[in-house]
Design a protein around this motif. Structure first.
Motif, PDB file in Angstrom:
ATOM      1  N   UNK A   1       0.862  -1.178   0.000  1.00  0.00           N
ATOM      2  CA  UNK A   1       0.000   0.000   0.000  1.00  0.00           C
ATOM      3  C   UNK A   1       0.896   1.224   0.000  1.00  0.00           C
ATOM      4  N   UNK A   2       0.666   2.140  -0.948  1.00  0.00           N
ATOM      5  CA  UNK A   2       1.475   3.355  -1.015  1.00  0.00           C
ATOM      6  C   UNK A   2       0.965   4.388  -0.031  1.00  0.00           C
ATOM      7  N   UNK A   3       1.907   4.975   0.705  1.00  0.00           N
ATOM      8  CA  UNK A   3       1.557   6.040   1.644  1.00  0.00           C
ATOM      9  C   UNK A   3       1.533   7.364   0.895  1.00  0.00           C
ATOM     10  N   UNK A   4       1.174   8.421   1.598  1.00  0.00           N
ATOM     11  CA  UNK A   4       1.101   9.735   0.969  1.00  0.00           C
ATOM     12  C   UNK A   4       2.476  10.199   0.473  1.00  0.00           C
ATOM     13  N   UNK A   5       3.537   9.695   1.073  1.00  0.00           N
ATOM     14  CA  UNK A   5       4.886  10.065   0.652  1.00  0.00           C
ATOM     15  C   UNK A   5       5.400   9.230  -0.507  1.00  0.00           C
ATOM     16  N   UNK A   6       4.586   8.297  -1.012  1.00  0.00           N
ATOM     17  CA  UNK A   6       4.983   7.476  -2.141  1.00  0.00           C
ATOM     18  C   UNK A   6       5.716   6.203  -1.759  1.00  0.00           C
ATOM     19  N   UNK A   7       5.883   5.946  -0.468  1.00  0.00           N
ATOM     20  CA  UNK A   7       6.557   4.729  -0.016  1.00  0.00           C
ATOM     21  C   UNK A   7       5.545   3.593   0.042  1.00  0.00           C
ATOM     22  N   UNK A   8       5.910   2.454  -0.538  1.00  0.00           N
ATOM     23  CA  UNK A   8       5.054   1.268  -0.494  1.00  0.00           C
ATOM     24  C   UNK A   8       5.337   0.535   0.813  1.00  0.00           C
ATOM     25  N   UNK A   9       4.294   0.228   1.579  1.00  0.00           N
ATOM     26  CA  UNK A   9       4.483  -0.420   2.870  1.00  0.00           C
ATOM     27  C   UNK A   9       3.668  -1.698   2.972  1.00  0.00           C
ATOM     28  N   UNK A  10       4.273  -2.684   3.653  1.00  0.00           N
ATOM     29  CA  UNK A  10       3.593  -3.946   3.948  1.00  0.00           C
ATOM     30  C   UNK A  10       4.020  -4.392   5.336  1.00  0.00           C
ATOM     31  N   UNK A  11       3.059  -4.854   6.121  1.00  0.00           N
ATOM     32  CA  UNK A  11       3.360  -5.440   7.430  1.00  0.00           C
ATOM     33  C   UNK A  11       3.378  -6.951   7.278  1.00  0.00           C
ATOM     34  N   UNK A  12       4.430  -7.570   7.813  1.00  0.00           N
ATOM     35  CA  UNK A  12       4.616  -9.013   7.700  1.00  0.00           C
ATOM     36  C   UNK A  12       4.756  -9.592   9.098  1.00  0.00           C
ATOM     37  N   UNK A  13       3.911 -10.552   9.419  1.00  0.00           N
ATOM     38  CA  UNK A  13       3.976 -11.230  10.713  1.00  0.00           C
ATOM     39  C   UNK A  13       4.886 -12.453  10.585  1.00  0.00           C
TER      40      UNK A  13
ATOM     41  N   UNK B   1       5.093  -5.529  -5.187  1.00  0.00           N
ATOM     42  CA  UNK B   1       5.408  -4.098  -5.142  1.00  0.00           C
ATOM     43  C   UNK B   1       5.677  -3.604  -6.560  1.00  0.00           C
ATOM     44  N   UNK B   2       5.694  -2.274  -6.697  1.00  0.00           N
ATOM     45  CA  UNK B   2       5.988  -1.662  -7.990  1.00  0.00           C
ATOM     46  C   UNK B   2       7.467  -1.329  -8.086  1.00  0.00           C
ATOM     47  N   UNK B   3       8.015  -1.529  -9.258  1.00  0.00           N
ATOM     48  CA  UNK B   3       9.422  -1.240  -9.514  1.00  0.00           C
ATOM     49  C   UNK B   3       9.681   0.269  -9.467  1.00  0.00           C
ATOM     50  N   UNK B   4      10.841   0.642  -8.933  1.00  0.00           N
ATOM     51  CA  UNK B   4      11.260   2.039  -8.941  1.00  0.00           C
ATOM     52  C   UNK B   4      10.698   2.893  -7.827  1.00  0.00           C
ATOM     53  N   UNK B   5       9.871   2.340  -6.958  1.00  0.00           N
ATOM     54  CA  UNK B   5       9.322   3.088  -5.827  1.00  0.00           C
ATOM     55  C   UNK B   5       9.866   2.505  -4.531  1.00  0.00           C
ATOM     56  N   UNK B   6      10.201   3.365  -3.556  1.00  0.00           N
ATOM     57  CA  UNK B   6      10.740   2.847  -2.294  1.00  0.00           C
ATOM     58  C   UNK B   6       9.732   1.947  -1.568  1.00  0.00           C
TER      59      UNK B   6
END
Length: 125
Positions: free
Chosen positions: A34-46, A58-63
């Motif tokens: 999920x992309x945050x407002x700052x453009x960072x893709x985030x995922x929580x992993x248990x 994830x998408x290529x080229x994005x943090x």
């Protein structure tokens, strides 16, 4: 061979087949970052006996920030290895450890625990 030996042999082969299927061929839970407002893709992993989700898209080229929460004290899960990104992190028990990376190339990149028993993958599109 007597009947007991045949039963034990068949049961052992069945259990070995189940273990191989479970660790290498069973369906894995997939999640998209999920992309945050700052453009960072985030995922929580248990992390508890495995990685959940075990496949992250994830998408290529994005943090990307992968937040690993280790919900156990099992020694197998105390280390994370992502060799394609030259990442090695200790995962303290009952804490979240962020792992940041910038995927530049599309493909499937495996990650494992230090012993190689827990497996996951980062799929870059």
């Amino acid at each position: 061979m007597d009947t007991a030996a045949v039963i034990v042999t068949v049961a052992g082969l069945g259990l070995a087949a189940f273990v191989l299927w479970y660790f290498f061929f069973s369906a894995r839970q997939t999640a998209s970052a999920v992309s945050s407002s700052g453009g960072v893709q985030e995922v929580s992993i248990n992390v508890k006996g495995g990685y959940s989700p075990s496949v992250i898209e994830v998408e290529r080229g994005k943090p990307v920030t992968l937040n690993f929460y280790r919900d156990e004290e099992n020694s197998c899960s105390e280390e994370l290895l992502m060799p394609d990104f030259s990442i090695r992190r200790d995962l303290p028990a009952f804490q979240t450890t962020p792992v940041e990376l910038l995927p530049q190339v599309a493909g499937r990149f495996e990650f494992t625990c230090g012993m190689g028993m827990l497996r996951g993958a980062l799929v870059v599109k």
